[in-house]
Design a protein around this motif. Structure first.
Motif, PDB file in Angstrom:
ATOM      1  N   UNK A  29       0.816  -1.222   0.000  1.00 34.10           N
ATOM      2  CA  UNK A  29       0.000   0.000   0.000  1.00 34.10           C
ATOM      3  C   UNK A  29       0.849   1.271   0.000  1.00 34.10           C
ATOM      4  N   UNK A  30       1.808   1.450   0.938  1.00 35.32           N
ATOM      5  CA  UNK A  30       2.586   2.699   0.901  1.00 35.32           C
ATOM      6  C   UNK A  30       3.410   2.849  -0.366  1.00 35.32           C
ATOM      7  N   UNK A  31       4.016   1.762  -0.857  1.00 37.73           N
ATOM      8  CA  UNK A  31       4.813   1.860  -2.084  1.00 37.73           C
ATOM      9  C   UNK A  31       3.907   2.170  -3.269  1.00 37.73           C
ATOM     10  N   UNK A  32       2.733   1.557  -3.304  1.00 41.07           N
ATOM     11  CA  UNK A  32       1.801   1.832  -4.390  1.00 41.07           C
ATOM     12  C   UNK A  32       1.351   3.289  -4.402  1.00 41.07           C
ATOM     13  N   UNK A  33       1.026   3.830  -3.227  1.00 43.04           N
ATOM     14  CA  UNK A  33       0.629   5.246  -3.157  1.00 43.04           C
ATOM     15  C   UNK A  33       1.774   6.167  -3.554  1.00 43.04           C
ATOM     16  N   UNK A 205       5.522   8.941  20.953  1.00 40.38           N
ATOM     17  CA  UNK A 205       5.939   9.564  19.699  1.00 40.38           C
ATOM     18  C   UNK A 205       5.020  10.718  19.318  1.00 40.38           C
ATOM     19  N   UNK A 206       3.750  10.631  19.683  1.00 40.30           N
ATOM     20  CA  UNK A 206       2.852  11.747  19.412  1.00 40.30           C
ATOM     21  C   UNK A 206       3.167  12.939  20.317  1.00 40.30           C
ATOM     22  N   UNK A 243       9.701  10.444  11.541  1.00 36.23           N
ATOM     23  CA  UNK A 243       8.871  10.041  12.676  1.00 36.23           C
ATOM     24  C   UNK A 243       8.235   8.677  12.425  1.00 36.23           C
ATOM     25  N   UNK A 244       7.690   8.493  11.209  1.00 38.74           N
ATOM     26  CA  UNK A 244       7.014   7.238  10.884  1.00 38.74           C
ATOM     27  C   UNK A 244       7.985   6.063  10.927  1.00 38.74           C
ATOM     28  N   UNK A 247       9.067   5.492  14.637  1.00 36.47           N
ATOM     29  CA  UNK A 247       7.959   4.946  15.404  1.00 36.47           C
ATOM     30  C   UNK A 247       7.680   3.503  15.050  1.00 36.47           C
ATOM     31  N   UNK A 248       7.665   3.190  13.751  1.00 32.98           N
ATOM     32  CA  UNK A 248       7.414   1.817  13.332  1.00 32.98           C
ATOM     33  C   UNK A 248       8.545   0.887  13.768  1.00 32.98           C
ATOM     34  N   UNK A 249       9.782   1.352  13.688  1.00 33.52           N
ATOM     35  CA  UNK A 249      10.919   0.519  14.076  1.00 33.52           C
ATOM     36  C   UNK A 249      10.884   0.195  15.566  1.00 33.52           C
ATOM     37  N   UNK A 250      10.638   1.198  16.389  1.00 30.69           N
ATOM     38  CA  UNK A 250      10.598   0.950  17.836  1.00 30.69           C
ATOM     39  C   UNK A 250       9.403   0.080  18.210  1.00 30.69           C
ATOM     40  N   UNK A 251       8.274   0.281  17.545  1.00 28.47           N
ATOM     41  CA  UNK A 251       7.112  -0.569  17.812  1.00 28.47           C
ATOM     42  C   UNK A 251       7.390  -2.009  17.399  1.00 28.47           C
TER      43      UNK A 251
END
Length: 272
Positions: A29-33, A205-206, A243-244, A247-251
Motif C-alpha cells: 500500500x505505501x509503495x503503491x501510493x 511519539x505523538x 517520525x514514521x 515509530x514503526x521501528x521501535x514498535x
C-alpha cells in the motif's frame, strides 16, 4: 491417502504466502501510493509543489543526513522519547498495579487520575513551561504523561478482569501476596500490559512533537516547525517520514520482545 496428497501442495503454498505476508505484504500500500503520486506529478496530473513527491522527500532526508543535520535531530528526539517512555512506564506500572490490587488505593487515586487523563496534552504545555522551563525536563515530563495513562488504565483493568476462580484457587492454597502476584496476576495480566506498552510508546511519539514545540533547538519536531516557517514542504514531509520510520521501528522491536515474552500462550491464529 488421496485426500492427504491433494492437501499437501495447498499447505505448502499457504506457508509461502504467509511468509510473503509477514515480510512484504504490508509494503504494497505505501509503495503503491508513493509510486502513484510520482507518476501523477511526472505526467503533470497534479502539482507537487505543496505535496512533494516521495523521491524529493527522500532526497531531502539524504541531504540532511549527508550534511550531519539529521543525526543530531534523530538522537535528540530518540533520547526524549526513551526517557519519557521509561518514566511513564515506571509510574503507570506502579500506580496501575496498586490501584488494581488494592481497593482502597483505587478509590483514592483513580478518580483524580481519570480526570487528569481527559485533559488534552497541549493544555499541559503552558504549565510545564512555567514549572520546569523550556529545557529538557518539561519535554520529558510531557512525554511521560502521554505514556503513563494507557499503561495505568490497561494494567488496572487487566488486574480487575482476572478470572475470580484463579484468585480463589490461590486463596485455597494460601498464597502470599507475592505468590498471588507472581503466579496468578502477572501471567493473567501480561498480554494486556504488553499491548498497553505499545500503545504508550505510540503516544510517546505523538507527545514528543508537542514537547519539541516548546522552544526546542533540535529534534524532528523542531525540523518540522523549521520547514513550516521557511516554507519548505519537503522538509516537513521528511521529518514526518522520519517520525514514521522511527515509530514503526521501535514498535516492531517492542512487538518482537513481546512475542518472546508471550511464547507460552496458546493463542488464536488468524486464517491466512
Amino acid at each position: 491417502m488421496s485426500d492427504l496428497q491433494e492437501n499437501a501442495p495447498v499447505a505448502s503454498g499457504g506457508g509461502g504466502f504467509a511468509s510473503l505476508g509477514r515480510g512484504g505484504l504490508g509494503l504494497i500500500l505505501p509503495i503503491g501510493l508513493a509510486l502513484g503520486w510520482e507518476v501523477a506529478v511526472a505526467l503533470h496530473w497534479a502539482d507537487g509543489r505543496l505535496l512533494p513527491t516521495p523521491s524529493k522527500v527522500f532526497a531531502t532526508l539524504w541531504a540532511l543526513g549527508v550534511d550531519g543535520t539529521l543525526p543530531g535531530h534523530l538522537w535528540a528526539t530518540l533520547h526524549r522519547v526513551a526517557l519519557g517512555f521509561l518514566f511513564g512506564v515506571t509510574a503507570g506500572t506502579l500506580l496501575g498495579a496498586v490501584s488494581g490490587y488494592w481497593t482502597l488505593a483505587r478509590r483514592l487515586l483513580d478518580p483524580t487520575l481519570q480526570a487528569l487523563r481527559n485533559i488534552p496534552s497541549i493544555a499541559w504545555v503552558p504549565m510545564f513551561i512555567l514549572w520546569f522551563g523550556i529545557f529538557e525536563t518539561s519535554k520529558v515530563i510531557l512525554i511521560a504523561v502521554g505514556v503513563f495513562f494507557p499503561i495505568y488504565l490497561a494494567l488496572t483493568s487487566a488486574i480487575l478482569g482476572v478470572d475470580r476462580k484463579l484468585v480463589e484457587v490461590g486463596r485455597i492454597f494460601r498464597f502470599s501476596h507475592r505468590e498471588m502476584i507472581t503466579r496468578i496476576l502477572l501471567p493473567a495480566t501480561l498480554p494486556s500490559y504488553i499491548v498497553s506498552l505499545r500503545a504508550g510508546l505510540g503516544l510517546g511519539w505523538m507527545f514528543v512533537v508537542a514537547a519539541e514545540f516548546m522552544g526546542a533547538e533540535e529534534g524532528l519536531g523542531f525540523l518540522l516547525v523549521d520547514g513550516q516557517q521557511t516554507g519548505r514542504p519537503a522538509t516537513i514531509l521528511a521529518s514526518i517520514t522520519a517520525f514514521a520510520i522511527l515509530g514503526k521501528t521501535t514498535d516492531w522491536l517492542l512487538a518482537l520482545l513481546s512475542a518472546r515474552a508471550l511464547r507460552w500462550q496458546d493463542s488464536f491464529k488468524p486464517a491466512e
